[in-house]
Each structure stands twice: as structure tokens, then as C-alpha cells.
Design an enzyme around this catalytic site. Sequence first.
Site, PDB file in Angstrom:
ATOM      1  N   HIS A  30       1.167 -11.486   2.125  1.00 44.52           N
ATOM      2  CA  HIS A  30       0.089 -10.865   1.340  1.00 44.52           C
ATOM      3  C   HIS A  30      -0.551 -11.825   0.329  1.00 44.52           C
ATOM      4  O   HIS A  30      -1.755 -11.792   0.095  1.00 44.52           O
ATOM      5  CB  HIS A  30       0.638  -9.628   0.616  1.00 44.52           C
ATOM      6  CG  HIS A  30      -0.386  -8.568   0.391  1.00 44.52           C
ATOM      7  ND1 HIS A  30      -0.100  -7.232   0.428  1.00 44.52           N
ATOM      8  CD2 HIS A  30      -1.714  -8.653   0.141  1.00 44.52           C
ATOM      9  CE1 HIS A  30      -1.208  -6.541   0.190  1.00 44.52           C
ATOM     10  NE2 HIS A  30      -2.201  -7.379   0.018  1.00 44.52           N
ATOM     11  N   TYR A  53       0.823  -1.204   0.000  1.00 43.10           N
ATOM     12  CA  TYR A  53       0.000   0.000   0.000  1.00 43.10           C
ATOM     13  C   TYR A  53       0.862   1.262   0.000  1.00 43.10           C
ATOM     14  O   TYR A  53       0.361   2.365  -0.239  1.00 43.10           O
ATOM     15  CB  TYR A  53      -0.943   0.056   1.215  1.00 43.10           C
ATOM     16  CG  TYR A  53      -1.890  -1.122   1.368  1.00 43.10           C
ATOM     17  CD1 TYR A  53      -2.060  -2.063   0.358  1.00 43.10           C
ATOM     18  CD2 TYR A  53      -2.631  -1.274   2.534  1.00 43.10           C
ATOM     19  CE1 TYR A  53      -2.928  -3.138   0.512  1.00 43.10           C
ATOM     20  CE2 TYR A  53      -3.504  -2.336   2.694  1.00 43.10           C
ATOM     21  CZ  TYR A  53      -3.644  -3.266   1.680  1.00 43.10           C
ATOM     22  OH  TYR A  53      -4.501  -4.322   1.850  1.00 43.10           O
TER      23      TYR A  53
END
Length: 458
Positions: free
Chosen positions: A402, A341
Site C-alpha cells: 500500500h 479499507y
Amino acid sequence: MAVCMVCLLAMTSCYGGGTFGVNDPTTREQAVTILWRYAGEPENAATADISDMSSISNWAQAAVRWAEDNDILAGMLENNRFDSKANIKRGEVASMLYHYLSSNTSGQPEPAAGGKILVAYFSATNTTRPLAEYAADILSADLYEIVPEDPYTDADLAYYTNGRADREQNDASARPAISGIVENMADYDVIFLGYPIWHGQAPRIISTFLESYDLTGKTIIPFCTSHSSGIGSSDTSLHSLASGANWLAGRRFAGGTTRSAMEDWISGLDLPEPEAVVDAVTSATSKAGFNFETKSVTLNSGYEMPINGLGTYSLHGETCVNAVKSALASGVRLIDTATAYGNEEEVGQAVREAMEELGLQREDIFVITKIYPGSEMANPEQSIQACLDRLDLGYVDMMLLHHPDRNDVKAYQAMEKFVENGKIRSLGLSNWYVKELEEFLPQVPITPALVQNEIHPL
Ligand SMILES: Cc1cc2nc3c(=O)[nH]c(=O)nc-3n(C[C@H](O)[C@H](O)[C@H](O)COP(=O)(O)O)c2cc1C
């Protein structure tokens, strides 16, 4: 399944691959219909306590009646109005899913099993073979061909000639020998068993196969091809040859059946969960406990995690700092970020400032971050330390991988070392589904405390 519950509750903090579709315009009646179809279009009540029922599109009426009857619309009706043409909000989607999963409403499909499956088949003239191959591919299963020690010639297969195949089918005790064996049969929980119909029954070589192993406790699903006959009693006649197995109803297919037809059949089957997943979920959930008063869950690591949170995907700079601080000021206590992010520094800053300004302790706030496949997982110690440095919060409450990656086990093992030195408190995974979990879980000593996956009707 408990893991879905965890995923759902983590959902408000999860953008996973970044595709929650927050801006896609979807009407409330469309969203309810999607969920109803996903649930298998279950029976619905004849009426619903909804005042604007007449304005709901015909195709959505059954879905809305079902949803209302099962309390799935809890909190979405104002003065009993459903407002069917209004766009659904992200929070309403989460609420609807939450109530759907809690409602235990019938028709929620079980996920297909993802591992420890064998597709065994006999095919004399190659009609059954492609179906077996499709099944193995769809299920990521191992494929085993039942090969006769003495191959069938065309003359053997010419039926109604009293040839070899005819004679074998007429002799219930015939057991044509098989060349080779399944060495690791004990490893399989589920066996798909494919065969051609020979005079209404499975060829006797299928009997040989079934009697060659101890199949107690395994789930067996027969499937067959034929010229025109149905499956008839060909599947049930096999039950006594492996009476300790759990037999599911078989299915006949025509020659040339497509992969997608196989897929439809398989997805509708009630298969057992792979053992490794069941064990891990049982072990994780037996130690975990949801508390809906405090809106928190005690993880298998012993730490408490809030069940509502803010996902920070796509938030950057001042917007990110303000959003996180505003969430914390509003009582949100879980903040979810990730290296991908690109905002761990802003998240860390916001948390530190909020602690200062709101008088919160570090322990009051639960921060999740994630490391990414590729170079980060290839050099996990370095990547984990970089997360800790960017966040600058002393420790992270939870670190996730992730996505699956070729170095994921190595990266997880590195995270385990950071758990030992107190820099990470709990470990988890993101974007891991049944197949990936089944492969991954046996390789790591610490059972993940969380599986954060995308789950929504879109
Ligand atoms: C000995 C023998 C008996 C058969 N009996 C039937 C039958 O009873 N009904 C039917 O529809 N097809 C029957 N068939 C046709 C096969 O079931 C059909 O061609 C099947 O799809 C072949 O599968 P395979 O190519 O995988 O061996 C028979 C074939 C053989 C060789």
C-alpha cells in the site's frame, strides 16, 4: 511515461491515501485551469467551438480554449456548452486527465529525476555551498565538495591583485589539485556542478575536476554564484573538458538565493529518468499491452487486467456488498480493496454472490487488495494469508504494497512466494514515486505489474 498511464487507468479504482477529494466542490472551469497551469500554460487556440464561451471567467478562457483545441474536453460538452460554473464530476476529471495524457499536448512537465545524481561544488567563501546543499536535498542527491589540496587563503582570493586566483584564471592550463576523488563516479547519471564566477569563468579547479573522470554519457548541469556577473560563457567554456557529456544550460544565482528558488529551477529542468526506473518501466511495458476495444491491459505477468474499476475505500457492510454487486452487474470487472479499507470480507462476499447470481466465473473478475505498512509488512506471510482468508476467493488477482515501508522488500518477497504457489497472480505497488521506485526495483526479481498512484488535478 508509461507508468503514469498505468496509474491513470488504475485511478478510478484508487483512493491511495484516501484523499481523492470526491466531495470538494470544484467548478469545471477551475479544474481545466488547474490542468492547463500544470501543463505549463501552453499556447492556446484563438477561438473555441464552445457556445457559452462568454459565460466562462476571463482567467479560465485560455485554459478552456487550449483544452477544447486538444480534445481534452471530449465527452464533456453537451451541444457545445461547457457549463463552466457547474461542479466537475469525478468521472469528468478522470476523462479530462485521460484525454490530456493521450493528447501529447506540449508543455507536460517531465518529472525530475530522483536518483543517481551527484551535486559537486567548489566554494571558496561559502556562497555557493548552501545552494549546492539545497540542490542535493531537493534531488535526494549525493553531495561532493571539490576541496583544493592547497586551500585558498584570503590573499589568494583577493582579486585584481595578481594573487593566486588571478594568476590561475589567467592561465588556461592551470589545474589546481583536488584533495580526494569521487570513488563511485560511474554510478551517477546526472551531475550538478556548482562554482563561483572568477573573472567571468569557472575557477580552474573545476577544469581539474572535469578532467579527472570519464563523464561520457552523463548529464551535467552547471550553476554558479557571483557578485554581479551573469553565468556568461563560464558554463559553455567547460564543455570541451567533458565533451562526451550531455551539457544542459547553466544558471547563475545571487548569494543568499532561497531553497524555493532552487526548487523552482530544478523542477523546470529536463532531467533524464533514473536508469533503474526506465529499465523497469521499459521491461514492464514491453510485455504489457493496452487493448482499448476490450478495455483491458495485458500485464507483464501475462494476466489481463480491466482498465476501469471500482475502488471500495470507505464502503462497508451492506453498502459495500451492494455497491460491488451493482458494479459487477453493470459490467465493471475490476474491484479494488485493501486491508486498510477494512472491507475485504464484504468485497469477497459480493464477488461470490455476483458470480452466483450473474453466472460469472472467478476468472472474469479481477480483485486487487493491498497490505499495509507496519505490523502487516513486518509479518507479511501472515498478513497475505489473512487477506486471502478474508476475501475467500481462492486467489487474488493482484496484491499491492500500500505504501513504502522499512519492511517493503521483505513483504514483496513474501508476496513473490504466494505468486509461486498460485495464490496471488500479479504483484504491484501503490504510492511509490520515482525516488521510491529507484531504490526499490533493483532489490526485487519480479518487476511490479502495476504502480497505483494518485493522479488528479487537485
Ligand atoms: C578571484 C575572484 C574573481 C572573481 N570574479 C568575479 C567576477 O568576474 N564577477 C563577479 O560578479 N564576481 C566575481 N567574484 C566574486 C565571486 O564570484 C562571488 O563572491 C561568489 O559568489 C563566491 O562564491 P563562493 O563563496 O562559493 O566561493 C570573484 C571572486 C574571486 C575570488
